[in-house]
Design a protein around this motif. Structure first.
Motif, short mmCIF file in Angstrom:
data_model
loop_
_atom_site.label_atom_id
_atom_site.label_comp_id
_atom_site.label_asym_id
_atom_site.label_seq_id
_atom_site.Cartn_x
_atom_site.Cartn_y
_atom_site.Cartn_z
N GLU A 23 0.83 -1.20 0.00
CA GLU A 23 0.00 0.00 0.00
C GLU A 23 0.86 1.25 0.00
N SER A 24 1.93 1.25 0.78
CA SER A 24 2.84 2.40 0.82
C SER A 24 3.49 2.63 -0.54
N ILE A 25 3.92 1.55 -1.17
CA ILE A 25 4.56 1.67 -2.48
C ILE A 25 3.56 2.14 -3.51
N GLU A 26 2.36 1.56 -3.52
CA GLU A 26 1.32 1.98 -4.48
C GLU A 26 0.97 3.45 -4.27
N ASP A 27 0.83 3.89 -2.99
CA ASP A 27 0.54 5.30 -2.70
C ASP A 27 1.64 6.20 -3.26
N GLU A 28 2.89 5.78 -3.06
CA GLU A 28 4.01 6.57 -3.55
C GLU A 28 4.02 6.63 -5.08
N LEU A 29 3.76 5.51 -5.74
CA LEU A 29 3.72 5.50 -7.21
C LEU A 29 2.57 6.37 -7.72
N GLN A 30 1.42 6.34 -7.05
CA GLN A 30 0.31 7.20 -7.45
C GLN A 30 0.64 8.67 -7.25
N ARG A 31 1.31 8.99 -6.14
CA ARG A 31 1.71 10.38 -5.89
C ARG A 31 2.66 10.86 -6.97
N ILE A 32 3.61 10.03 -7.34
CA ILE A 32 4.59 10.38 -8.37
C ILE A 32 3.90 10.56 -9.72
N ASP A 33 2.97 9.65 -10.04
CA ASP A 33 2.22 9.74 -11.29
C ASP A 33 1.42 11.04 -11.33
N LYS A 34 0.78 11.39 -10.20
CA LYS A 34 0.00 12.63 -10.12
C LYS A 34 0.91 13.85 -10.31
N GLU A 35 2.08 13.84 -9.68
CA GLU A 35 3.03 14.94 -9.85
C GLU A 35 3.47 15.07 -11.30
N ALA A 36 3.73 13.92 -11.94
CA ALA A 36 4.15 13.94 -13.34
C ALA A 36 3.06 14.54 -14.22
N ARG A 37 1.80 14.18 -13.96
CA ARG A 37 0.68 14.74 -14.75
C ARG A 37 0.56 16.24 -14.49
N THR A 38 0.75 16.67 -13.25
CA THR A 38 0.69 18.10 -12.92
C THR A 38 1.77 18.86 -13.65
N ILE A 39 2.98 18.34 -13.62
CA ILE A 39 4.11 18.99 -14.31
C ILE A 39 3.85 19.04 -15.81
N GLU A 40 3.34 17.94 -16.36
CA GLU A 40 3.04 17.89 -17.79
C GLU A 40 1.98 18.92 -18.14
N GLY A 41 0.94 19.04 -17.29
CA GLY A 41 -0.11 20.03 -17.51
C GLY A 41 0.43 21.45 -17.44
N GLU A 42 1.31 21.70 -16.46
CA GLU A 42 1.89 23.03 -16.33
C GLU A 42 2.76 23.37 -17.52
N SER A 43 3.52 22.40 -18.01
CA SER A 43 4.39 22.69 -19.16
C SER A 43 3.55 22.94 -20.41
N LYS A 44 2.41 22.24 -20.56
CA LYS A 44 1.55 22.48 -21.71
C LYS A 44 0.89 23.85 -21.62
N SER A 45 0.57 24.31 -20.39
CA SER A 45 -0.07 25.62 -20.24
C SER A 45 0.90 26.75 -20.53
N HIS A 46 2.20 26.46 -20.53
CA HIS A 46 3.21 27.47 -20.83
C HIS A 46 3.66 27.45 -22.28
N GLU A 47 3.11 26.52 -23.06
CA GLU A 47 3.49 26.44 -24.47
C GLU A 47 2.92 27.63 -25.22
#
Length: 195
Positions: free
Chosen positions: A169-193
């Motif tokens: 559960e800890s590992i899955e939570d961490e992987l989900q957090r990382i995936d969410k961060e990656a999507r946020t960063i990707e969204g932010e970079s697209k909004s700056h295009e």
């Protein structure tokens, strides 16, 4: 490390002559050794040229851990996991990790694909960690290995206890957090295009 240099040289020679499964295997070994080498608390030994020893042996908190890597495109067969367990027992390692960079791993107990990308089991009396599709979470591999083996508490010389459900559960939570961060960063970079 001379063994790492030999592995790289063998890969380059094989890669230049053919794109064989051996060359792909060497590529996986180099990727594995590179990842493990990034963790300062690991003492990493390249064992890829030594029969029945996995691709690397990591010493972490006085535990010798046998690690094997694969670059299969289809599910990794259970025989590869069983071979790792034999290597662990043959060399008296504490436990092991099998990493499949591009596919799921077949659980030898059920003969079915491990449902989770991070799956822990005890086979032949040793703790084994199965990391499926690991290229998706490459940067977290070392942290997952450390967390898994830190969670094992020795009861006596022959038994270990681990809160597997809590760990996963800890590992899955961490992987989900990382995936969410990656999507946020990707969204932010697209909004700056600029269009």
């Amino acid at each position: 490390n001379n063994q790492l240099n030999e592995t790289i040289q063998a890969y380059l020679l094989e890669k230049n002559t053919t794109n064989s499964s051996h060359a792909i295997g060497l590529e996986g070994e180099i990727e594995l050794l590179t990842i493990l080498g990034e963790e300062s608390s690991f003492e990493v030994n390249d064992t890829s040229l030594i029969s029945h020893s996995g691709d690397a042996v990591v010493t972490y908190n006085d535990k010798r851990i046998c690690i094997d890597s694969k670059k299969y495109n289809n599910n990794l067969p259970k025989g590869e996991v069983l071979k790792l367990v034999k290597d662990i027992n043959r060399n008296d390692y504490y436990g092991g990790v099998i990493i499949s960079f591009n596919s799921f791993i077949t659980n030898p107990d059920t003969n079915k694909r491990a449902e989770d990308k991070v799956y822990s089991m005890t086979t032949g009396g040793v703790p084994v960690l199965l990391l499926s599709n690991a290229s998706e979470y490459r940067q977290e591999i070392n942290s997952i290995i450390k967390l898994y083996f830190d969670s094992h508490k020795s009861l006596d010389e022959n038994e270990t206890q681990v809160d597997t459900i809590g760990l996963l559960e800890s590992i899955e939570d961490e992987l989900q957090r990382i995936d969410k961060e990656a999507r946020t960063i990707e969204g932010e970079s697209k909004s700056h295009e600029i269009y």
